[in-house]
Design a protein around this motif. Sequence first.
Motif, PDB file in Angstrom:
ATOM      1  N   GLU A  55       0.820  -1.212   0.000  1.00  0.00           N
ATOM      2  CA  GLU A  55       0.000   0.000   0.000  1.00  0.00           C
ATOM      3  C   GLU A  55       0.855   1.263   0.000  1.00  0.00           C
ATOM      4  N   THR A  56       2.040   1.170   0.565  1.00  0.00           N
ATOM      5  CA  THR A  56       2.924   2.333   0.620  1.00  0.00           C
ATOM      6  C   THR A  56       3.917   2.360  -0.532  1.00  0.00           C
ATOM      7  N   GLY A  57       3.692   1.502  -1.512  1.00  0.00           N
ATOM      8  CA  GLY A  57       4.438   1.611  -2.751  1.00  0.00           C
ATOM      9  C   GLY A  57       5.700   0.793  -2.891  1.00  0.00           C
ATOM     10  N   MET A  58       5.931  -0.145  -1.986  1.00  0.00           N
ATOM     11  CA  MET A  58       7.125  -0.969  -2.166  1.00  0.00           C
ATOM     12  C   MET A  58       6.937  -1.829  -3.417  1.00  0.00           C
ATOM     13  N   PRO A  59       7.931  -1.823  -4.308  1.00  0.00           N
ATOM     14  CA  PRO A  59       7.818  -2.644  -5.520  1.00  0.00           C
ATOM     15  C   PRO A  59       7.734  -4.140  -5.183  1.00  0.00           C
ATOM     16  N   MET A  60       7.006  -4.863  -5.989  1.00  0.00           N
ATOM     17  CA  MET A  60       6.807  -6.295  -5.761  1.00  0.00           C
ATOM     18  C   MET A  60       8.147  -7.042  -5.730  1.00  0.00           C
ATOM     19  N   GLU A  61       9.089  -6.648  -6.584  1.00  0.00           N
ATOM     20  CA  GLU A  61      10.390  -7.322  -6.596  1.00  0.00           C
ATOM     21  C   GLU A  61      11.093  -7.178  -5.252  1.00  0.00           C
ATOM     22  N   ARG A  62      10.972  -5.984  -4.660  1.00  0.00           N
ATOM     23  CA  ARG A  62      11.586  -5.732  -3.345  1.00  0.00           C
ATOM     24  C   ARG A  62      10.880  -6.559  -2.275  1.00  0.00           C
ATOM     25  N   GLU A  79      19.775  -7.226   7.257  1.00  0.00           N
ATOM     26  CA  GLU A  79      19.432  -6.850   5.891  1.00  0.00           C
ATOM     27  C   GLU A  79      17.949  -6.505   5.775  1.00  0.00           C
ATOM     28  N   ARG A  80      17.100  -7.265   6.470  1.00  0.00           N
ATOM     29  CA  ARG A  80      15.666  -6.951   6.448  1.00  0.00           C
ATOM     30  C   ARG A  80      15.404  -5.603   7.097  1.00  0.00           C
ATOM     31  N   LYS A  81      16.098  -5.340   8.201  1.00  0.00           N
ATOM     32  CA  LYS A  81      15.937  -4.050   8.878  1.00  0.00           C
ATOM     33  C   LYS A  81      16.364  -2.925   7.953  1.00  0.00           C
ATOM     34  N   ALA A  82      17.461  -3.118   7.225  1.00  0.00           N
ATOM     35  CA  ALA A  82      17.935  -2.092   6.292  1.00  0.00           C
ATOM     36  C   ALA A  82      16.894  -1.812   5.206  1.00  0.00           C
ATOM     37  N   ILE A  83      16.252  -2.847   4.726  1.00  0.00           N
ATOM     38  CA  ILE A  83      15.204  -2.675   3.708  1.00  0.00           C
ATOM     39  C   ILE A  83      14.051  -1.850   4.274  1.00  0.00           C
ATOM     40  N   LEU A  84      13.643  -2.161   5.497  1.00  0.00           N
ATOM     41  CA  LEU A  84      12.533  -1.423   6.106  1.00  0.00           C
ATOM     42  C   LEU A  84      12.935   0.021   6.417  1.00  0.00           C
ATOM     43  N   LEU A  85      14.181   0.238   6.850  1.00  0.00           N
ATOM     44  CA  LEU A  85      14.650   1.603   7.097  1.00  0.00           C
ATOM     45  C   LEU A  85      14.680   2.411   5.800  1.00  0.00           C
ATOM     46  N   ASP A  86      15.121   1.787   4.738  1.00  0.00           N
ATOM     47  CA  ASP A  86      15.137   2.442   3.428  1.00  0.00           C
ATOM     48  C   ASP A  86      13.717   2.796   2.995  1.00  0.00           C
ATOM     49  N   HIS A  87      12.782   1.882   3.213  1.00  0.00           N
ATOM     50  CA  HIS A  87      11.390   2.139   2.843  1.00  0.00           C
ATOM     51  C   HIS A  87      10.801   3.250   3.718  1.00  0.00           C
ATOM     52  N   ALA A  88      11.152   3.257   4.998  1.00  0.00           N
ATOM     53  CA  ALA A  88      10.672   4.321   5.894  1.00  0.00           C
ATOM     54  C   ALA A  88      11.183   5.688   5.431  1.00  0.00           C
ATOM     55  N   ALA A  89      12.438   5.750   4.982  1.00  0.00           N
ATOM     56  CA  ALA A  89      12.991   7.006   4.472  1.00  0.00           C
ATOM     57  C   ALA A  89      12.247   7.440   3.209  1.00  0.00           C
ATOM     58  N   LEU A  91       9.151   6.736   2.509  1.00  0.00           N
ATOM     59  CA  LEU A  91       7.834   7.212   2.937  1.00  0.00           C
ATOM     60  C   LEU A  91       7.908   8.623   3.502  1.00  0.00           C
ATOM     61  N   GLU A  92       8.984   8.914   4.230  1.00  0.00           N
ATOM     62  CA  GLU A  92       9.132  10.258   4.797  1.00  0.00           C
ATOM     63  C   GLU A  92       9.269  11.294   3.683  1.00  0.00           C
ATOM     64  N   LYS A  93      10.003  10.965   2.632  1.00  0.00           N
ATOM     65  CA  LYS A  93      10.119  11.884   1.492  1.00  0.00           C
ATOM     66  C   LYS A  93       8.760  12.089   0.824  1.00  0.00           C
ATOM     67  N   ARG A  94       8.024  11.000   0.668  1.00  0.00           N
ATOM     68  CA  ARG A  94       6.684  11.112   0.065  1.00  0.00           C
ATOM     69  C   ARG A  94       5.765  11.935   0.939  1.00  0.00           C
ATOM     70  N   ARG A  95       5.847  11.712   2.264  1.00  0.00           N
ATOM     71  CA  ARG A  95       4.996  12.462   3.199  1.00  0.00           C
ATOM     72  C   ARG A  95       5.291  13.960   3.075  1.00  0.00           C
ATOM     73  N   THR A  96       6.561  14.319   2.998  1.00  0.00           N
ATOM     74  CA  THR A  96       6.945  15.715   2.857  1.00  0.00           C
ATOM     75  C   THR A  96       6.386  16.298   1.562  1.00  0.00           C
ATOM     76  N   ALA A  97       6.510  15.544   0.475  1.00  0.00           N
ATOM     77  CA  ALA A  97       5.991  16.003  -0.810  1.00  0.00           C
ATOM     78  C   ALA A  97       4.470  16.148  -0.764  1.00  0.00           C
TER      79      ALA A  97
END
Length: 120
Positions: A55-62, A79-89, A91-97
């Motif tokens: 729902e928050t736009g993570m690509p299916m491949e990811r 590595e999973r935590k890094a993926i979620l941190l990257d996705h959170a970042a 989302l924060e950019k999208r939220r700002t936009a």
Amino acid sequence: MRISEAASTSGLSIDTIRYYEKLDLLPKIARGSDGKRDFSAETVEWLILLSSLRETGMPMERMLYFAQLYQRGNETLSERKAILLDHAAHLEKRRTALDRCAEVLAYKLKRYDEMTEELS
């Protein structure tokens, strides 16, 4: 729990759950003596996470890569935590936009209200 309950709890459709299962996004789902899927609480939590990621736009491949890491176990936690941190970042950019866009729209709506009052 049955697939209908898992769908209701996770917010995903039954078809989407079946599709995710076919793609191996889900851990192995047990089957009852009647042959029907029997979802565990852990699997439903996983479905809720997948629903949120999608729902928050993570690509299916990811998502597929993330699921593969999950299936490999705790050795992939960092590595999973890094993926979620990257996705959170992301989302924060999208939220700002989105906030910036909402401000522009609010300004424009206020201007239209003022213009309408001037015409009255």
